[in-house]
Design a protein around this motif. Structure first.
Motif, PDB file in Angstrom:
ATOM      1  N   THR A  76       0.933  -1.634   0.522  1.00 43.75           N
ATOM      2  CA  THR A  76       0.233   0.226  -0.118  1.00 43.75           C
ATOM      3  C   THR A  76       0.672   1.290   0.141  1.00 43.75           C
ATOM      4  OG1 THR A  76      -2.078  -1.147   1.006  1.00 43.75           O
ATOM      5  CG2 THR A  76      -1.855   1.590   1.076  1.00 43.75           C
ATOM      6  N   HIS A  77       0.721   2.613  -1.207  1.00 43.18           N
ATOM      7  CA  HIS A  77       1.399   3.190  -1.292  1.00 43.18           C
ATOM      8  C   HIS A  77       0.948   4.481  -0.964  1.00 43.18           C
ATOM      9  CE1 HIS A  77       4.305   0.716  -3.516  1.00 43.18           C
ATOM     10  NE2 HIS A  77       3.082   0.032  -3.659  1.00 43.18           N
ATOM     11  N   VAL A  78       1.487   5.651   0.368  1.00 47.43           N
ATOM     12  CA  VAL A  78       0.680   6.421   0.269  1.00 47.43           C
ATOM     13  C   VAL A  78       1.301   7.761  -0.014  1.00 47.43           C
ATOM     14  CG1 VAL A  78      -0.194   8.741   2.225  1.00 47.43           C
ATOM     15  CG2 VAL A  78      -0.498   5.494   2.438  1.00 47.43           C
ATOM     16  N   LYS A  79       0.756   8.873  -0.760  1.00 48.28           N
ATOM     17  CA  LYS A  79       1.525   9.794  -1.236  1.00 48.28           C
ATOM     18  C   LYS A  79       1.362  11.257  -0.766  1.00 48.28           C
ATOM     19  CE  LYS A  79       1.718  10.971  -5.568  1.00 48.28           C
ATOM     20  NZ  LYS A  79       2.019  10.918  -7.113  1.00 48.28           N
ATOM     21  N   PHE A  80       1.402  12.326  -0.088  1.00 48.89           N
ATOM     22  CA  PHE A  80       1.165  13.209   0.442  1.00 48.89           C
ATOM     23  C   PHE A  80       2.231  14.401   0.010  1.00 48.89           C
ATOM     24  CE2 PHE A  80       0.625  10.635   4.671  1.00 48.89           C
ATOM     25  CZ  PHE A  80      -0.823  11.684   5.490  1.00 48.89           C
ATOM     26  N   ALA A  81       0.849  16.004  -0.805  1.00 47.89           N
ATOM     27  CA  ALA A  81       1.946  16.868  -1.531  1.00 47.89           C
ATOM     28  C   ALA A  81       2.051  17.933  -0.132  1.00 47.89           C
ATOM     29  CB  ALA A  81       1.116  17.228  -1.889  1.00 47.89           C
ATOM     30  N   ILE A  82       3.012  17.678  -0.599  1.00 50.08           N
ATOM     31  CA  ILE A  82       3.683  18.961   1.087  1.00 50.08           C
ATOM     32  C   ILE A  82       3.444  19.981   0.747  1.00 50.08           C
ATOM     33  CG2 ILE A  82       5.466  19.995   2.188  1.00 50.08           C
ATOM     34  CD1 ILE A  82       7.013  16.854   2.091  1.00 50.08           C
ATOM     35  N   GLU A  83       2.672  20.521   2.048  1.00 52.65           N
ATOM     36  CA  GLU A  83       2.501  21.358   1.539  1.00 52.65           C
ATOM     37  C   GLU A  83       3.480  22.832   2.896  1.00 52.65           C
ATOM     38  OE1 GLU A  83      -1.331  22.961   3.334  1.00 52.65           O
ATOM     39  OE2 GLU A  83      -2.384  21.392   2.006  1.00 52.65           O
ATOM     40  N   TYR A  84       3.858  23.459   1.510  1.00 50.54           N
ATOM     41  CA  TYR A  84       4.875  24.360   2.808  1.00 50.54           C
ATOM     42  C   TYR A  84       5.501  26.012   3.007  1.00 50.54           C
ATOM     43  CZ  TYR A  84       8.514  20.687   1.611  1.00 50.54           C
ATOM     44  OH  TYR A  84       9.365  19.426   1.096  1.00 50.54           O
ATOM     45  N   GLN A  85       5.182  26.831   3.793  1.00 46.48           N
ATOM     46  CA  GLN A  85       5.497  27.451   4.391  1.00 46.48           C
ATOM     47  C   GLN A  85       7.356  27.774   4.360  1.00 46.48           C
ATOM     48  OE1 GLN A  85       3.171  28.066   7.486  1.00 46.48           O
ATOM     49  NE2 GLN A  85       5.188  28.395   9.461  1.00 46.48           N
ATOM     50  N   ASP A  86       7.379  29.758   4.312  1.00 48.38           N
ATOM     51  CA  ASP A  86       8.860  29.594   5.005  1.00 48.38           C
ATOM     52  C   ASP A  86       9.177  29.340   6.667  1.00 48.38           C
ATOM     53  OD1 ASP A  86       8.960  30.868   2.906  1.00 48.38           O
ATOM     54  OD2 ASP A  86       8.408  33.009   3.080  1.00 48.38           O
ATOM     55  N   ALA A  87       9.976  29.332   6.875  1.00 48.68           N
ATOM     56  CA  ALA A  87      10.459  28.342   7.798  1.00 48.68           C
ATOM     57  C   ALA A  87      10.865  29.440   8.919  1.00 48.68           C
ATOM     58  CB  ALA A  87      12.416  27.896   7.726  1.00 48.68           C
ATOM     59  N   PRO A  88      10.377  29.488  10.933  1.00 51.46           N
ATOM     60  CA  PRO A  88      10.022  30.632  11.402  1.00 51.46           C
ATOM     61  C   PRO A  88      12.195  30.786  11.560  1.00 51.46           C
ATOM     62  CG  PRO A  88       9.403  28.504  12.524  1.00 51.46           C
ATOM     63  CD  PRO A  88       9.798  27.914  10.843  1.00 51.46           C
ATOM     64  N   LYS A  89      11.786  31.856  12.074  1.00 49.79           N
ATOM     65  CA  LYS A  89      13.284  31.922  12.820  1.00 49.79           C
ATOM     66  C   LYS A  89      13.229  31.053  14.266  1.00 49.79           C
ATOM     67  CE  LYS A  89      13.821  37.131  11.677  1.00 49.79           C
ATOM     68  NZ  LYS A  89      13.718  38.513  12.733  1.00 49.79           N
ATOM     69  N   GLY A  90      14.961  30.731  14.421  1.00 53.82           N
ATOM     70  CA  GLY A  90      15.252  29.852  15.470  1.00 53.82           C
ATOM     71  C   GLY A  90      15.850  28.402  15.133  1.00 53.82           C
ATOM     72  N   GLN A  91      16.390  27.887  15.800  1.00 53.29           N
ATOM     73  CA  GLN A  91      17.529  26.922  15.423  1.00 53.29           C
ATOM     74  C   GLN A  91      16.893  25.391  14.820  1.00 53.29           C
ATOM     75  OE1 GLN A  91      20.244  26.526  16.208  1.00 53.29           O
ATOM     76  NE2 GLN A  91      20.850  25.181  15.393  1.00 53.29           N
ATOM     77  N   ALA A  92      17.399  24.669  13.519  1.00 50.77           N
ATOM     78  CA  ALA A  92      16.803  24.084  13.078  1.00 50.77           C
ATOM     79  C   ALA A  92      17.612  21.819  13.996  1.00 50.77           C
ATOM     80  CB  ALA A  92      17.368  23.559  12.025  1.00 50.77           C
ATOM     81  N   VAL A  93      17.057  21.477  14.514  1.00 48.90           N
ATOM     82  CA  VAL A  93      17.442  20.331  15.520  1.00 48.90           C
ATOM     83  C   VAL A  93      17.090  18.704  14.442  1.00 48.90           C
ATOM     84  CG1 VAL A  93      16.916  19.351  17.736  1.00 48.90           C
ATOM     85  CG2 VAL A  93      16.988  21.793  16.998  1.00 48.90           C
ATOM     86  N   ILE A  94      17.336  18.169  14.810  1.00 51.47           N
ATOM     87  CA  ILE A  94      17.077  16.489  14.414  1.00 51.47           C
ATOM     88  C   ILE A  94      17.505  15.874  14.929  1.00 51.47           C
ATOM     89  CG2 ILE A  94      18.923  14.652  12.719  1.00 51.47           C
ATOM     90  CD1 ILE A  94      19.968  15.919  10.933  1.00 51.47           C
ATOM     91  N   ILE A  95      16.519  14.947  14.963  1.00 49.72           N
ATOM     92  CA  ILE A  95      16.129  14.204  16.502  1.00 49.72           C
ATOM     93  C   ILE A  95      15.851  12.555  15.582  1.00 49.72           C
ATOM     94  CG2 ILE A  95      14.217  13.325  17.636  1.00 49.72           C
ATOM     95  CD1 ILE A  95      12.648  16.006  17.942  1.00 49.72           C
ATOM     96  N   SER A  96      17.130  12.138  15.948  1.00 53.05           N
ATOM     97  CA  SER A  96      16.892  10.427  15.824  1.00 53.05           C
ATOM     98  C   SER A  96      16.699   9.134  16.317  1.00 53.05           C
ATOM     99  CB  SER A  96      18.751  10.225  14.995  1.00 53.05           C
ATOM    100  OG  SER A  96      19.567  11.471  14.373  1.00 53.05           O
ATOM    101  N   LEU A  97      15.981   8.934  15.948  1.00 53.39           N
ATOM    102  CA  LEU A  97      15.865   7.386  16.945  1.00 53.39           C
ATOM    103  C   LEU A  97      16.126   6.203  16.739  1.00 53.39           C
ATOM    104  CD1 LEU A  97      12.065   6.520  18.114  1.00 53.39           C
ATOM    105  CD2 LEU A  97      13.073   5.028  17.343  1.00 53.39           C
ATOM    106  N   LYS A  98      16.862   5.595  16.995  1.00 53.75           N
ATOM    107  CA  LYS A  98      17.447   4.723  16.595  1.00 53.75           C
ATOM    108  C   LYS A  98      18.423   2.872  17.365  1.00 53.75           C
ATOM    109  CE  LYS A  98      21.118   6.973  15.050  1.00 53.75           C
ATOM    110  NZ  LYS A  98      22.458   7.751  14.601  1.00 53.75           N
TER     111      LYS A  98
END
Length: 487
Positions: A186-208
């Motif tokens: 089963t294949h699901v596809k979302f067309a992403i709705e974007y907006q400009d990124a807010p001010k702040g810190q970008a963070v990667i959360i990794s679960l492994k």
């Protein structure tokens, strides 16, 4: 250090060592297929291939066995390519580094390919031998089983003369399989709705650090799905902190339980310590719930470069809530066969693409085709409500058990005579190719057995050495006891 080629039975292990030396992940089996074809022709075996790439080999009966039912030995050529995140390995170029570790054979940081390499090696060893008793013998070596059963789907009537098929793709010694689940993607596809990124810190959360494993054979073990855990994390985080989601990625095969997932979010720079505290609390919750199973689960947070755009808040909420609400794992147990999973699904892959899409891939399995379709409908209902496109394809039938199978009875009796106990006659919750073979060859009498392979489809994959010897002896004794034609 013990070498693979020194293990018993030596002919089998020598072929397996050769198989490991030739890269053969799904869709990249050509080099291995070429080697097998050249080897077969040098041996004087009849060898041919069909349009799909399946290999057909034929060997005459040994003296005195000409009147036995013609038998087909079957394995698939490809392996699942999975590596630990700290292992650099190109499955299309690099050999598998297999080694002996006590009672097991493992691989360094990657899947081993004992699924179905041991079965393949055993077939080549039988064809190579001069003194193994057998009737008229054929081999069917199929293409790309792990990524869609392409070879089984492409099998046409007329290529094989056998009446009995022995599938070598089972993974528990002492269990003889006479049926399997069907499945579909089963294949699901979302067309992403974007907006400009807010001010702040970008963070990667990794679960492994999850165990992962086979999405059929291991689905009942309670192992966690990294995609589901990360969706849960983001859903919980939204209750106490504002953040913007930039991407979500996890898993890479629909038939492997995802071991890792990661996302990138943007939040206020003054919220980092709050996020870290949340992660610590969330990890403690998961350890409490899953600690007996997932002993190496870790969640890491690291800052990264600024991003330019993020998911619009309403879209991000729909997406995360849909993942969080999606069913996953065991749906129902069989009412007819005690202890066997009837229906399950695996959220195998979530991918944020470069062209503005999020793709989610599921593999749904069931012994009952109508229940598989029902689960596909459940997914369609959920993801349609979330505004995604969804469709199912690649469906394949299960292998309906035949309680009166003559070859099953032969294998059962041979096993009992060899080892002084009856094997377990089982139905496996995985997609053996046997169900599809019935389309082209409905008269085949089929059975499946193999050695003990733990954690297939994950870098923890290992095969138990002593069970390979037992499997080999069972295979040879079964070939010796194939019934005569007409029986």
């Amino acid at each position: 250090m013990t070498k693979l080629s020194e293990l018993n039975p030596q002919p089998l292990w020598q072929f397996f060592e050769k198989i490991c030396s030739i890269p053969h992940p799904s869709y990249h089996e050509q080099a291995l297929a070429d080697w097998i074809m050249n080897w077969a022709k040098e041996k004087g075996l009849e060898a041919k291939r069909d349009e799909t790439g399946n290999i057909f080999l034929r060997k005459a009966a040994t003296k005195g066995m000409e009147n036995r039912k013609p038998t087909i030995l079957q394995a698939h050529l490809d392996m699942v390519p999975q590596a630990n995140s700290d292992t650099q390995h190109d499955f299309t170029k690099d050999p598998i580094e297999a080694y002996v570790d006590g009672e097991w054979v493992k691989a360094k940081g990657t899947t081993l390919g004992s699924d179905n390499g041991i079965g393949l090696a055993s077939i080549l060893a039988v064809l190579d031998a001069e003194h193994i008793a057998h009737g008229p013998l054929e081999a069917l070596l199929t293409m790309t089983e792990e990524a869609g059963m392409d070879g089984a789907f492409g099998l046409k009537p007329g290529w094989l003369n056998g009446e009995i098929l022995i599938n070598t793709d089972s993974e528990t010694e002492g269990e003889i399989y006479m049926g399997c689940a069907g499945g579909g993607d089963t294949h699901v596809k979302f067309a992403i709705e974007y907006q400009d990124a807010p001010k702040g810190q970008a963070v990667i959360i990794s679960l492994k650090g999850l165990k992962g494993g086979h999405s059929g054979a291991d689905i009942h073990t309670g192992r966690a799905n990294a995609n589901k855990l990360l969706a849960r994390l983001l859903s919980e985080l939204a209750k106490q902190s504002e953040y913007a989601l930039e991407s979500f990625n996890g898993g890479n095969l629909r038939n492997a339980i995802p071991r890792e997932a990661h996302c990138t979010i943007v939040l206020g720079e003054d919220k980092l310590s709050e996020l870290e505290q949340f992660i610590d609390t969330f990890q403690a919750t998961l350890d409490s719930e899953l600690g007996a199973i997932e002993t190496n689960l870790t969640i890491a947070v690291e800052t990264t470069e600024a991003v330019q755009k993020v998911f619009a808040p309403a879209f991000a909420t729909r997406f995360i809530q849909a993942l969080n609400a999606s069913p996953n794992g065991v749906i129902s147990m069989s009412h007819e066969i005690k202890g066997v999973v009837e229906t399950s699904l695996n959220m195998g892959v979530v991918e944020t693409t470069d062209n503005g899409l999020i793709k989610v891939n599921f593999l749904v399995r069931s012994l009952v085709d109508s229940h598989r379709h029902y689960v596909e409908d459940i997914l369609a209902s959920l993801f349609n409500l979330a505004g995604a496109e969804i469709y199912s394809d690649g469906g394949y039938p299960g292998w309906k058990p035949d309680a009166n199978s003559p070859i099953m009875k032969v294998v059962r009796d041979v096993y009992s005579n060899l080892y002084g106990e009856l094997p377990n006659i089982m139905v496996i919750h995985a997609g053996l190719e046997c169900g599809l073979f019935k389309t082209a060859y409905p008269h085949w009498d089929m059975v499946s057995f193999g050695p003990t392979i733990q954690f297939p489809h994950s870098p923890d994959e290992q095969v138990e050495i002593v069970t390979v010897e037992k499997y080999w002896q069972l295979l040879l004794a079964t070939l010796k006891n194939i019934p005569q034609k007409g029986e």
